[in-house]
Design a protein around this motif. Structure first.
Motif, mmCIF file in Angstrom:
data_model
loop_
_atom_site.group_PDB
_atom_site.id
_atom_site.type_symbol
_atom_site.label_atom_id
_atom_site.label_comp_id
_atom_site.label_asym_id
_atom_site.label_seq_id
_atom_site.Cartn_x
_atom_site.Cartn_y
_atom_site.Cartn_z
ATOM 1 N N LEU A 54 29.655 -53.360 13.822
ATOM 2 C CA LEU A 54 28.966 -53.666 12.564
ATOM 3 C C LEU A 54 29.576 -52.906 11.388
ATOM 4 C CD1 LEU A 54 25.233 -53.664 13.759
ATOM 5 C CD2 LEU A 54 26.807 -55.592 13.549
ATOM 6 N N LYS A 57 29.066 -53.617 7.542
ATOM 7 C CA LYS A 57 27.797 -54.304 7.356
ATOM 8 C C LYS A 57 26.769 -53.358 6.737
ATOM 9 C CE LYS A 57 29.644 -57.843 9.100
ATOM 10 N NZ LYS A 57 30.056 -58.926 8.176
ATOM 11 N N ALA A 59 22.794 -52.527 6.322
ATOM 12 C CA ALA A 59 21.499 -52.779 6.957
ATOM 13 C C ALA A 59 20.398 -52.062 6.189
ATOM 14 C CB ALA A 59 21.516 -52.301 8.410
ATOM 15 N N ILE A 74 15.931 -48.226 15.705
ATOM 16 C CA ILE A 74 16.819 -49.351 15.418
ATOM 17 C C ILE A 74 17.895 -48.939 14.412
ATOM 18 C CG2 ILE A 74 16.945 -51.655 14.392
ATOM 19 C CD1 ILE A 74 14.145 -52.169 15.560
ATOM 20 N N LEU A 78 21.976 -49.279 14.962
ATOM 21 C CA LEU A 78 22.847 -49.962 14.014
ATOM 22 C C LEU A 78 23.914 -49.020 13.466
ATOM 23 C CD1 LEU A 78 20.163 -52.025 12.032
ATOM 24 C CD2 LEU A 78 21.661 -52.841 13.861
ATOM 25 N N ALA A 81 26.755 -48.531 15.766
ATOM 26 C CA ALA A 81 27.693 -49.656 15.754
ATOM 27 C C ALA A 81 28.496 -49.726 14.468
ATOM 28 C CB ALA A 81 26.937 -50.969 15.972
ATOM 29 N N ALA A 83 27.209 -49.652 11.123
ATOM 30 C CA ALA A 83 26.579 -50.214 9.923
ATOM 31 C C ALA A 83 26.235 -49.121 8.912
ATOM 32 C CB ALA A 83 25.317 -50.981 10.308
ATOM 33 N N ILE A 85 23.539 -47.575 6.625
ATOM 34 C CA ILE A 85 22.087 -47.566 6.788
ATOM 35 C C ILE A 85 21.382 -47.239 5.477
ATOM 36 C CG2 ILE A 85 20.142 -46.546 8.009
ATOM 37 C CD1 ILE A 85 22.019 -48.243 9.749
ATOM 38 N N ILE A 178 21.868 -57.124 7.220
ATOM 39 C CA ILE A 178 20.821 -56.969 8.233
ATOM 40 C C ILE A 178 19.562 -56.447 7.557
ATOM 41 C CG2 ILE A 178 20.139 -55.755 10.340
ATOM 42 C CD1 ILE A 178 23.185 -55.474 10.939
ATOM 43 N N LEU A 353 19.764 -54.132 18.161
ATOM 44 C CA LEU A 353 21.209 -54.158 17.904
ATOM 45 C C LEU A 353 21.806 -55.480 18.371
ATOM 46 C CD1 LEU A 353 23.967 -52.931 17.214
ATOM 47 C CD2 LEU A 353 23.925 -51.771 19.436
ATOM 48 N N SER A 356 20.952 -58.309 16.083
ATOM 49 C CA SER A 356 21.593 -58.172 14.770
ATOM 50 C C SER A 356 23.100 -58.389 14.834
ATOM 51 C CB SER A 356 21.309 -56.772 14.193
ATOM 52 O OG SER A 356 19.928 -56.544 14.053
ATOM 53 N N SER A 357 23.627 -58.557 16.029
ATOM 54 C CA SER A 357 25.070 -58.661 16.215
ATOM 55 C C SER A 357 25.517 -60.102 16.417
ATOM 56 C CB SER A 357 25.501 -57.834 17.434
ATOM 57 O OG SER A 357 25.123 -58.486 18.645
#
Length: 381
Positions: A54, A57, A59, A74, A78, A81, A83, A85, A178, A353, A356-357
């Motif tokens: 991610l 990305k 989120a 969560i 994320l 991975a 993302a 945040i 996300i 996750l 969201s992937s």
């Protein structure tokens, strides 16, 4: 990993199996103020990163005010991975949350699973999901000290309605990939439905269910998935090219759960129904996937505030904490038995996750039960 050989496309995925037994190893992790502390778990083998990458990305997790809830779990998954945040925090909790983060109170809870790094929350936005527009805010709230001077910590001057937060994210990041709705609140949640007032019932629906509709409506334009966006993402070797909305539900949406009152069961039923409708409408309009996870009871700050006054949940005539009774009941009757309550947050986070992937790119409108199978039970042997 995607490999091309002549006219064939070959998928190569490495799969690792994580042991169910707790690790006896420990590792030293450095906190935000330079202090080191020990965590009792070693990093698990990495998942197939080509499918869970991610990176790049953005989120936004609405409803994070401490480290005890599913929203936090969560967010960590994320972040693991790759993302970026962002979180939305209820204004009365914002100062406390910020101070604890700065003091390192959440350092141990911030340790990522795949490294010794701490989860970085890039920005915290004050957010009250009861209000869509600034004109929705009652006059008396302007004099509430808990809502005053929010810009001192957040950098956003008094902007805490859903529409204002959406505009702030657009100005700060230009997009959103996300969206996680981790919000549930009912002012009369401790009351049986028959004793719940109209005001309390509608307040539960407003904060816990309609807020998802409003968030999708205002964040949707930032999350639009277009052909050009997918192509750009593919060029960057990113696989999460379909924007995702995720919310958290509970078994009370479809079954009777004594003690979970104040209209909260009705709000969860609305949430699941709206998930299906939003999956169609937001999917057609913006190419967004919308799903919800039906999670088991968790000893979060919000859930711990519910005291049950039903006859079934009283001890010697006195109300008991609903969450303690619910957790024990789940543990006793679920097909999969677990003694570690922390598994609940981790399991829900892993499911979040996945949803969201890119691995879930064909999944939308789903209520996914992540409760050790409790929802399938009728009678226990």
């Amino acid at each position: 990993m995607l490999l091309s050989t002549s006219n064939r496309m070959v998928f190569s995925v490495s799969v690792s199996v994580r042991s169910c037994l707790p690790s006896k190893s420990s590792r030293m992790v450095k906190g935000v103020q330079g202090r080191f502390f020990t965590t009792n778990s070693s990093p698990p083998p990495p998942p197939p990163r080509s499918l869970l990458n991610l990176k790049g990305k953005v989120a936004f997790i609405a409803g994070v005010g401490d480290s005890s809830g599913y929203g936090w779990a969560i967010a960590k998954a994320l972040a693991d991975a790759g993302a970026t945040i962002l979180v939305g925090t209820w204004p009365p909790l914002l100062r406390i949350f910020e101070r604890k983060l700065q003091r390192g109170s959440y350092d141990e809870a911030r340790v990522l699973s795949l490294s010794d790094e701490l989860m970085n929350i890039e920005k915290i936005y004050p957010l009250d999901v009861r209000f869509d527009l600034p004109t929705d805010i009652p006059v008396e709230l302007n004099h509430d000290q808990r809502y005053s001077n929010l810009d001192e910590l957040s950098g956003v001057k008094g902007s805490y309605t859903i529409s204002e937060v959406a505009r702030s994210i657009q100005a700060d990041y230009g997009k959103l990939d996300i969206l996680v709705h981790a919000v549930a609140n009912g002012p009369e949640a401790s009351k049986p439905l028959l004793e719940t007032s109209r005001e309390g019932y509608l307040a539960a629906s407003s904060a816990s269910a309609y807020s998802l509709v409003s968030l999708v409506r205002h964040m949707g334009p930032l999350m639009e998935t277009t052909t050009s966006k997918i192509q750009d993402d593919n060029d960057k070797n990113s696989t999460a090219n379909c924007s995702s909305v995720l919310s958290l539900s509970f078994l009370a949406a479809t079954k009777v759960v004594p003690g979970y009152g104040g209209g909260m069961s009705s709000a969860k039923a609305q949430l699941e129904s709206d998930t299906r409708t939003l999956a169609y409408e937001a999917g057609r309009k913006w190419g967004i996937r919308v799903n919800t996870i039906s999670a088991p009871p968790l000893r979060s700050r919000a859930a711990s505030a519910i005291s049950s006054t039903t006859a079934e949940n009283k001890v010697k005539g006195k109300p008991v904490m609903f969450i303690e009774d619910a957790i024990q009941y789940y543990r006793t009757h679920a097909p999969l038995q677990t003694a570690d309550q922390n598994n609940a947050a981790e399991d829900v986070a892993n499911a979040g996750l996945f949803l969201s992937s890119h691995m879930a790119r064909g999944i939308t409108g789903v209520t996914l039960y992540v409760d050790n199978g409790f929802h399938v039970m009728g009678m226990n042997h």
